[in-house]
Scaffold this active site. Structure first.
Site, mmCIF file in Angstrom:
data_model
loop_
_atom_site.group_PDB
_atom_site.id
_atom_site.type_symbol
_atom_site.label_atom_id
_atom_site.label_comp_id
_atom_site.label_asym_id
_atom_site.label_seq_id
_atom_site.Cartn_x
_atom_site.Cartn_y
_atom_site.Cartn_z
ATOM 1 N N LYS A 183 -16.081 -5.955 28.560
ATOM 2 C CA LYS A 183 -15.636 -7.383 27.883
ATOM 3 C C LYS A 183 -15.809 -8.223 29.226
ATOM 4 O O LYS A 183 -15.802 -7.928 30.421
ATOM 5 C CB LYS A 183 -14.209 -7.482 27.613
ATOM 6 C CG LYS A 183 -14.123 -6.458 26.289
ATOM 7 C CD LYS A 183 -14.098 -7.341 25.123
ATOM 8 C CE LYS A 183 -13.634 -6.344 23.719
ATOM 9 N NZ LYS A 183 -14.451 -6.533 22.626
ATOM 10 N N HIS A 243 -20.152 3.194 19.161
ATOM 11 C CA HIS A 243 -21.427 2.388 19.031
ATOM 12 C C HIS A 243 -22.351 3.026 20.243
ATOM 13 O O HIS A 243 -23.540 3.173 19.823
ATOM 14 C CB HIS A 243 -21.277 0.963 19.509
ATOM 15 C CG HIS A 243 -20.399 0.426 18.678
ATOM 16 N ND1 HIS A 243 -20.230 0.735 17.383
ATOM 17 C CD2 HIS A 243 -19.216 -0.599 18.514
ATOM 18 C CE1 HIS A 243 -19.288 -0.006 16.590
ATOM 19 N NE2 HIS A 243 -18.522 -0.888 17.704
ATOM 20 N N LEU A 283 0.661 -1.100 -0.170
ATOM 21 C CA LEU A 283 -0.076 -0.147 -0.045
ATOM 22 C C LEU A 283 0.786 1.166 -0.020
ATOM 23 O O LEU A 283 0.115 2.478 -0.169
ATOM 24 C CB LEU A 283 -1.078 0.009 1.272
ATOM 25 C CG LEU A 283 -2.090 -1.247 1.097
ATOM 26 C CD1 LEU A 283 -3.020 -1.261 2.274
ATOM 27 C CD2 LEU A 283 -2.814 -1.111 0.094
#
Ligand code: BG6
Length: 488
Positions: free
Chosen positions: A334, A234, A87
Site C-alpha cells: 500500500k 492474488h 443472519l
C-alpha cells in the site's frame, strides 16, 4: 435463463463499491440474463425503495462514464429488492426461502460478501431450509480464513452443505482481462511456449502495487496485513497462471489441477529462508503525486504501535523441471509510488553478442492495471550507424517495445473483473474460481512465514509513502544480480 442473485452483506463496502456497479455495467451492456432478480440482504430496517435510493446515491458518485442516467437507474433498480435479515436467526432464512420460492429460478446464486466468520452459519442455515439444492451456488469472498486451520474450518462447514462445484471461491484478480490474456498468450499461441522455461527465462516478477493506503478499513487491515490480503491469494494465483503446465483442456478442473501442482511445487519456507527471502514493511508518512499522506500508524482505526505489514516482497522457487533455479519475485504494498500491477518475464541475455554496446535482454510485460496490455521489449537496429574508427561503421542497437493495448485492440465488449466473475457465477463457469484444495495449499505455503514473523516481531521495516518499499526489497533481487523493473 432466469436467475436470483442474493447478496449477503448487501449494505457492505464491497457490495456498493464493486458488486452493484459491476452488475449495473453487465446489465447496461446487455450481458445479464433478462429474467433476473437481485436481492440485497442486510440487518438494517429498509424497504425495496429505501435500498434503491441508498444505492442510487452511491452509483451516481461513480465516474461519468459509469454513472447511470435517471432512466437507466429506474430500469436497473426494478430488478433490485431488499430483505432485512438477522443472519443468526433460522426464522429469517425461512423468510428468505419464502421470497425465493415465489418462483422457481433456473439458477440461484448466494453471494457471501460478509465477514468470513459468518460463512459457516449462513451455509448451515441455507442447508437447513433446503436452499442448497442443485440449482443453488454459493460465492465466497476473500479472506477465506486467516490461516490454514481457519480456512479448513470454513471449507468443512461450507462442504457440509454445498458440493465443491456449488462453492465458488472468488479471487477477482483471475477475472482481470490481462489474466485471461495470459492464458491466451501461453496456450493459444505457439510462439512463447518453447521459451517458457528455465533455459530461456532468467526471472519472473509479479508486482501488485497500490498508491492508496488502508482508507477506512484500518481495523480489518490491521488484522490481515499484506501477506494475507494480497500474497496468499492474488499474487499466488497469478504465479500459478504463469508457471502452470498446459492443461489438457479448458475444463475448470483441468486448469485447477495444473494450478494446484504449481502450488505444491513451491519450495517451502523455513525460519532461515523467511529471514533471507521475505521482506516486510510498513509505510510512514510521505508524499504521493505531490500530496502529503499520513503513515500507517496515523491511519483511522489502526491500533497504536501496530506491527502489521503493509508491504511484502519475497523470492520463491517452483521446484520442477520447467522452473528449477528460476527466481520468482512477488511484491505488493500500500502507499507505493503509483497504482501498478504487472507480471514481468525477464529472458536470459543472448549467449554471444556481435553488436557493440550494452545489451538489454528481452522482456515480456503483462500489464494488469492501470492499463491492460502486453509489451515485448526487444533490441532493434535504428537504421543509423556509428563510426567505429578507421573508416569502419557498426550497427548500434536500441531498445524498443511492441505494445499491445487491449482497450484499443478490442474497444467494445470488454468486461471488468467483478463483472466477469458475476457473469461466470450465474452461468456456472468455474474456471476462474479457486478450488478448496488450491486455497488450502496456498495457506500451507504462507504459514511458515506467518509463524516465523510471530517468533520474530522485529523484522518489520519502514518505507516512506510514495516510494517502492524498503531498500531491503531491492537488495533481495540485487543479490541474484537482477533488479525490479522500475530500477532496471
Ligand atoms: C483486495 C484487497 O482483495 O484487492 C484490497 O483486500 C486491495 O486491500 C484490492 O486494495 C486491490 O484490488 P484491485 O483490483 O483494485 O487491484
Amino acid at each position: 435463463m432466469s436467475f436470483d442473485l442474493v447478496f449477503f452483506g448487501g449494505t457492505g463496502d464491497l457490495t456498493w463499491r464493486k458488486l452493484m456497479p459491476s452488475l449495473f455495467q453487465a446489465w447496461r451492456h446487455g450481458k445479464l440474463p433478462a429474467d433476473g432478480r437481485i436481492l440485497a440482504v442486510a440487518r438494517d430496517e429498509r424497504d425495496d425503495e429505501g435500498y434503491r435510493l441508498w444505492l442510487k446515491e452511491r452509483l451516481q458518485a461513480a465516474d461519468s462514464a459509469k454513472r447511470p442516467t435517471e432512466d437507466e437507474f429506474t430500469r436497473f433498480a426494478s430488478l433490485i429488492h431488499y430483505l432485512r435479515m438477522d443472519l443468526s436467526q433460522p426464522g429469517d432464512y425461512l423468510r428468505l426461502k419464502g421470497w425465493l420460492d415465489t418462483r422457481s429460478a433456473d439458477t440461484t446464486v448466494m453471494y457471501l460478501a460478509t465477514s468470513p466468520h459468518l460463512f459457516p452459519v449462513i451455509c448451515e442455515q441455507l442447508g437447513a431450509c433446503g436452499l442448497n439444492h442443485d440449482r443453488v451456488r454459493v460465492v465466497l469472498e476473500k479472506p477465506l480464513g486467516h490461516d490454514l486451520a481457519s480456512a479448513q474450518d470454513i471449507n468443512r462447514a461450507v462442504h457440509a452443505v454445498f458440493t465443491e462445484k456449488q462453492a465458488l471461491r472468488i479471487d477477482h484478480y483471475l477475472g482481470k482481462p490481462s489474466v485471461q490474456n495470459l492464458m491466451a498468450l501461453r496456450f493459444g499461441n505457439a510462439l512463447f511456449e518453447p521459451l517458457w522455461r528455465r533455459e530461456s527465462i532468467a526471472n519472473i516478477q509479479i508486482t501488485l502495487a497500490e498508491s492508496l493506503g488502508v482508507g477506512t478499513r484500518g481495523d480489518f487491515y490491521d488484522r490481515t496485513g499484506a501477506l494475507r490480503d494480497m500474497i496468499q491469494n492474488h499474487a499466488l494465483q497469478l504465479l500459478t497462471m504463469v508457471a502452470m503446465e498446459p492443461p489438457s483442456s479448458a475444463d475448470a478442473d483441468a486448469i485447477r489441477d495444473e494450478k494446484l501442482k504449481v502450488l505444491r511445487s513451491l519450495k517451502p519456507f523455513d525460519a532461515a529462508s523467511v529471514t533471507r527471502d521475505v521482506v516486510r514493511g510498513q509505510y510512514r508518512s510521505g508524499s504521493i503525486g505531490g500530496e502529503s499522506v499520513k503513515g500507517y500508524l496515523e491511519e483511522d482505526k489502526v491500533p497504536t504501535g501496530s506491527r502489521t505489514e503493509t508491504f511484502v516482497a519475497l523470492r520463491c522457487e517452483v521446484q520442477n523441471w520447467r522452473w528449477a533455479g528460476v527466481p520468482f519475485y512477488l511484491r505488493t504494498g500500500k502507499r507505493l509510488a503509483h497504482r501498478h500491477a504487472e507480471i514481468v518475464v525477464n529472458f536470459r541475455p543472448t549467449p554471444h553478442s556481435i553488436f557493440p554496446g550494452a545489451s538489454a535482454p528481452n522482456k515480456l510485460v503483462i500489464k494488469l492495471q492501470p492499463e491492460d496490455g502486453l509489451e515485448l521489449h526487444l533490441l532493434a537496429a535504428k537504421g543509423s550507424v556509428a563510426s567505429a574508427g578507421a573508416g569502419a561503421v557498426q550497427e548500434t542497437l536500441s531498445p524498443v517495445s511492441l505494445d499491445l493495448d487491449f482497450d484499443k485492440a478490442f474497444p467494445t465488449d470488454r468486461v471488468g473483473a467483478y463483472e466477469r466473475m458475476l457473469l461466470d457465477a450465474l452461468a456456472g463457469r468455474l474456471n476462474l474460481f479457486v478450488r478448496s484444495d488450491e486455497q488450502e495449499q496456498a495457506w500451507r505455503w504462507v504459514e511458515p512465514i506467518l509463524e516465523s514473523w510471530r517468533q520474530d516481531p522485529h523484522g518489520l521495516r519502514t518505507y516512506g509513502a510514495g516510494s517502492w518499499g524498503p531498500p531491503a526489497a531491492s537488495a533481495l533481487v540485487a543479490r541474484d544480480g537482477f533488479a525490479w523493473a522500475e530500477e532496471a
